[in-house]
Design a protein around this motif. Sequence first.
Motif, PDB file in Angstrom:
ATOM      1  N   GLY A  54     -96.629  58.627  16.240  1.00  0.00           N
ATOM      2  CA  GLY A  54     -96.366  57.206  16.924  1.00  0.00           C
ATOM      3  C   GLY A  54     -97.158  57.308  18.371  1.00  0.00           C
ATOM      4  N   ALA A  55     -97.257  58.309  19.105  1.00  0.00           N
ATOM      5  CA  ALA A  55     -97.659  58.687  20.226  1.00  0.00           C
ATOM      6  C   ALA A  55     -99.104  58.669  20.181  1.00  0.00           C
ATOM      7  CB  ALA A  55     -97.251  59.713  20.806  1.00  0.00           C
ATOM      8  N   MET A  56     -99.941  58.452  19.019  1.00  0.00           N
ATOM      9  CA  MET A  56    -101.477  58.769  19.082  1.00  0.00           C
ATOM     10  C   MET A  56    -102.157  57.502  19.255  1.00  0.00           C
ATOM     11  SD  MET A  56    -101.691  61.214  15.716  1.00  0.00           S
ATOM     12  CE  MET A  56    -101.237  62.897  15.574  1.00  0.00           C
ATOM     13  N   SER A  57    -101.306  56.444  19.401  1.00  0.00           N
ATOM     14  CA  SER A  57    -101.937  55.139  19.578  1.00  0.00           C
ATOM     15  C   SER A  57    -101.193  54.342  20.048  1.00  0.00           C
ATOM     16  CB  SER A  57    -102.705  54.555  18.222  1.00  0.00           C
ATOM     17  OG  SER A  57    -103.149  53.373  18.623  1.00  0.00           O
ATOM     18  N   PRO A  58    -101.476  53.155  20.887  1.00  0.00           N
ATOM     19  CA  PRO A  58    -102.608  52.811  21.467  1.00  0.00           C
ATOM     20  C   PRO A  58    -103.196  53.547  22.546  1.00  0.00           C
ATOM     21  CG  PRO A  58    -101.238  51.237  22.356  1.00  0.00           C
ATOM     22  CD  PRO A  58    -100.378  52.152  21.464  1.00  0.00           C
ATOM     23  N   LEU A  59    -104.540  53.466  23.107  1.00  0.00           N
ATOM     24  CA  LEU A  59    -105.016  54.093  24.073  1.00  0.00           C
ATOM     25  C   LEU A  59    -104.416  53.308  25.449  1.00  0.00           C
ATOM     26  CD1 LEU A  59    -108.643  54.995  23.222  1.00  0.00           C
ATOM     27  CD2 LEU A  59    -106.834  56.547  24.402  1.00  0.00           C
ATOM     28  N   PRO A  60    -103.940  53.960  26.606  1.00  0.00           N
ATOM     29  CA  PRO A  60    -103.500  53.171  27.688  1.00  0.00           C
ATOM     30  C   PRO A  60    -104.655  52.497  28.370  1.00  0.00           C
ATOM     31  CG  PRO A  60    -103.580  55.429  28.041  1.00  0.00           C
ATOM     32  CD  PRO A  60    -103.824  55.347  26.679  1.00  0.00           C
ATOM     33  N   ALA A  61    -104.314  51.808  29.542  1.00  0.00           N
ATOM     34  CA  ALA A  61    -105.485  51.022  30.406  1.00  0.00           C
ATOM     35  C   ALA A  61    -106.250  52.235  31.029  1.00  0.00           C
ATOM     36  CB  ALA A  61    -104.651  50.136  31.255  1.00  0.00           C
ATOM     37  N   LEU A  62    -107.401  52.012  31.206  1.00  0.00           N
ATOM     38  CA  LEU A  62    -108.339  52.824  31.802  1.00  0.00           C
ATOM     39  C   LEU A  62    -107.637  53.212  33.311  1.00  0.00           C
ATOM     40  CD1 LEU A  62    -110.828  54.344  31.348  1.00  0.00           C
ATOM     41  CD2 LEU A  62    -112.025  52.553  32.676  1.00  0.00           C
ATOM     42  N   PRO A  63    -107.477  54.532  33.805  1.00  0.00           N
ATOM     43  CA  PRO A  63    -106.700  54.676  35.123  1.00  0.00           C
ATOM     44  C   PRO A  63    -107.850  54.400  36.240  1.00  0.00           C
ATOM     45  CG  PRO A  63    -107.551  56.582  33.998  1.00  0.00           C
ATOM     46  CD  PRO A  63    -107.725  55.698  32.822  1.00  0.00           C
ATOM     47  N   ALA A  64    -107.190  54.020  37.236  1.00  0.00           N
ATOM     48  CA  ALA A  64    -107.918  53.578  38.407  1.00  0.00           C
ATOM     49  C   ALA A  64    -108.533  54.947  38.950  1.00  0.00           C
ATOM     50  CB  ALA A  64    -107.250  52.844  39.297  1.00  0.00           C
ATOM     51  N   ASP A  65    -109.497  54.719  39.982  1.00  0.00           N
ATOM     52  CA  ASP A  65    -110.190  55.766  40.689  1.00  0.00           C
ATOM     53  C   ASP A  65    -110.279  55.094  42.109  1.00  0.00           C
ATOM     54  OD1 ASP A  65    -111.308  57.879  41.950  1.00  0.00           O
ATOM     55  OD2 ASP A  65    -113.225  57.695  40.732  1.00  0.00           O
ATOM     56  N   PRO A  66    -109.322  55.393  42.833  1.00  0.00           N
ATOM     57  CA  PRO A  66    -109.312  55.069  44.236  1.00  0.00           C
ATOM     58  C   PRO A  66    -110.212  55.743  45.098  1.00  0.00           C
ATOM     59  CG  PRO A  66    -107.338  56.355  43.952  1.00  0.00           C
ATOM     60  CD  PRO A  66    -107.973  56.209  42.604  1.00  0.00           C
ATOM     61  N   THR A  67    -110.701  57.033  44.731  1.00  0.00           N
ATOM     62  CA  THR A  67    -111.805  57.750  45.355  1.00  0.00           C
ATOM     63  C   THR A  67    -113.086  57.146  45.291  1.00  0.00           C
ATOM     64  OG1 THR A  67    -112.566  59.162  43.760  1.00  0.00           O
ATOM     65  CG2 THR A  67    -110.459  59.818  44.772  1.00  0.00           C
ATOM     66  N   ASN A  68    -113.238  55.981  44.679  1.00  0.00           N
ATOM     67  CA  ASN A  68    -114.487  55.333  44.565  1.00  0.00           C
ATOM     68  C   ASN A  68    -114.127  53.856  44.601  1.00  0.00           C
ATOM     69  OD1 ASN A  68    -117.043  54.173  43.491  1.00  0.00           O
ATOM     70  ND2 ASN A  68    -117.210  55.080  41.502  1.00  0.00           N
ATOM     71  N   ARG A  69    -114.468  53.409  45.757  1.00  0.00           N
ATOM     72  CA  ARG A  69    -114.205  51.852  46.082  1.00  0.00           C
ATOM     73  C   ARG A  69    -115.385  50.764  45.148  1.00  0.00           C
ATOM     74  NH1 ARG A  69    -117.991  53.736  49.714  1.00  0.00           N
ATOM     75  NH2 ARG A  69    -119.634  52.347  50.275  1.00  0.00           N
ATOM     76  N   VAL A  70    -116.035  51.492  44.301  1.00  0.00           N
ATOM     77  CA  VAL A  70    -116.743  50.550  43.753  1.00  0.00           C
ATOM     78  C   VAL A  70    -116.674  50.911  42.233  1.00  0.00           C
ATOM     79  CG1 VAL A  70    -118.562  49.950  45.433  1.00  0.00           C
ATOM     80  CG2 VAL A  70    -119.076  51.996  43.678  1.00  0.00           C
ATOM     81  N   ALA A  71    -115.382  51.716  41.861  1.00  0.00           N
ATOM     82  CA  ALA A  71    -115.532  52.139  40.708  1.00  0.00           C
ATOM     83  C   ALA A  71    -115.493  50.931  39.474  1.00  0.00           C
ATOM     84  CB  ALA A  71    -114.232  52.827  40.467  1.00  0.00           C
ATOM     85  N   ASP A  72    -114.924  49.680  39.848  1.00  0.00           N
ATOM     86  CA  ASP A  72    -114.748  48.665  39.015  1.00  0.00           C
ATOM     87  C   ASP A  72    -115.603  47.498  39.421  1.00  0.00           C
ATOM     88  OD1 ASP A  72    -112.854  49.923  37.140  1.00  0.00           O
ATOM     89  OD2 ASP A  72    -111.383  49.682  38.865  1.00  0.00           O
ATOM     90  N   SER A  73    -116.648  47.952  40.015  1.00  0.00           N
ATOM     91  CA  SER A  73    -117.708  46.826  40.419  1.00  0.00           C
ATOM     92  C   SER A  73    -118.752  46.508  39.336  1.00  0.00           C
ATOM     93  CB  SER A  73    -118.263  47.218  41.843  1.00  0.00           C
ATOM     94  OG  SER A  73    -119.642  46.460  41.807  1.00  0.00           O
ATOM     95  N   LEU A  74    -118.792  45.501  38.814  1.00  0.00           N
ATOM     96  CA  LEU A  74    -120.016  45.064  37.926  1.00  0.00           C
ATOM     97  C   LEU A  74    -121.270  45.531  38.385  1.00  0.00           C
ATOM     98  CD1 LEU A  74    -120.840  44.052  34.939  1.00  0.00           C
ATOM     99  CD2 LEU A  74    -120.866  41.824  36.110  1.00  0.00           C
ATOM    100  N   ALA A  75    -121.674  45.019  39.484  1.00  0.00           N
ATOM    101  CA  ALA A  75    -122.828  45.122  40.185  1.00  0.00           C
ATOM    102  C   ALA A  75    -123.226  46.735  40.302  1.00  0.00           C
ATOM    103  CB  ALA A  75    -122.888  44.525  41.792  1.00  0.00           C
ATOM    104  N   ALA A  76    -122.247  47.792  40.730  1.00  0.00           N
ATOM    105  CA  ALA A  76    -122.402  49.122  40.840  1.00  0.00           C
ATOM    106  C   ALA A  76    -122.563  49.597  39.426  1.00  0.00           C
ATOM    107  CB  ALA A  76    -121.232  49.602  41.438  1.00  0.00           C
TER     108      ALA A  76
END
Length: 446
Positions: A54-76
Amino acid sequence: MSMFVSARFVSAWFTCACLLLVAPPALAGDPPIARALLAPELAALNDEELARIGAMSPLPALPADPTNRVADSLAAAQLGHRLFFDKRLSPKGISCASCHDPALAFTDAKPLAQGIATARRNTPTILDAARRRWNGWDGKFDSLWSQALSPLENPMEMGSSRARLLQVVRDDPDLRARYNAIFGDFPSELAAGARDPLATVPAPVPATAPATQALIDATTANVLKSLGAYQRKLLSGPAPIDRFVDGLNGKQGGDLDALSPAARRGLATFVSKGGCYQCHRGPSFTDEEFHALGLAGANGRVPDDPARLAAVDFLRANPFNCAGILSDARDSAKANMVKGLRRSSELFGQFRTPSLRGVALTAPYMHDGRFASLDAVAHFYDTLVGASPIGHHGESVLVPLDLGASGRADLVEFLRALGTDVSLGDPWKVNPLVEAARTESQAVGR
């Protein structure tokens, strides 16, 4: 590096690096799987073993990376996407994609990475690398963005430099415009001139001033963070195991026939007598830890790669680590993990447990690519033929699984159910330079 681990092993103490890691998801609170839904191949499993499924799914949300301020920037990510496929980054015409080929699940299908020369280790996939706590076989990097510099400057891989990386961005109008839009204007102090501070041909500029070097490093970190943002887009898709677990949980779209009878038998082995779950658990099928599990070294006898031991030394001294001056969150949890790393001889020969998602697509296997197929991996852990002498920097004592040929075949069939088609029409998994040229050609032909 483990692919399967016997349930019948004697564990040694874990090092500080492991103690700092977050514990795996608890199984006690998971809703029980209805036994009425179980196929005969799984009927003998106990509640704890079913909870592992039961623990094999689902995959969790992608963890944040606060060390990279543009980690989730589309342009980056778009800038990083272009750089990933750009052969100009290397004086030998080698791009990141030369080894991490999208058509090969972002590997190169070779036992050992082949850049300018043959490396010592296998090219790992970077699919789902954004989910990893540490990156690289030995965990030498604590972020995707810091990892990107190593192959660039490694003389055996791309044989380039951070100065050349910045030259490419600075001197290409499109790349420079994209950089400027994300990070602000490219530093005027690094402009080309009579004495180019980024000159690398025919020879590097001698004795770069400390202030200039600091500016080069800071600008390099920006570009690396765009590469990190791009790699966060490289995620695996749903696999048969996800549909199967959804079926067991009665969820819409679930499919109890997503696994064949052989794969279900392999799954039963995986969560029970095979002991594979001890290192390969949860939806990513990894404990995110490091192990030395009995693979003989290149000398044919004891392991001779220091692996995690050398990686800890490198990581703590790396100015591009999550706790360093170039990080965007120097007091984050990731930074504190680095600060807490301690050197121990027990780390010698330990490699990171890889995720098994998509594992059937990433042959050959192990950190040195010694096994050409999943069948060969299963045979090794089933028989331990070719294992190194017991007790040499090992954290466990393995015993053969004794599954036999049919049991190994079932286990391999289950592992194949952990993968999916990596393309799925995903625009992040194609060369944007080729796509742009194709689009332009089609426009001209109209």
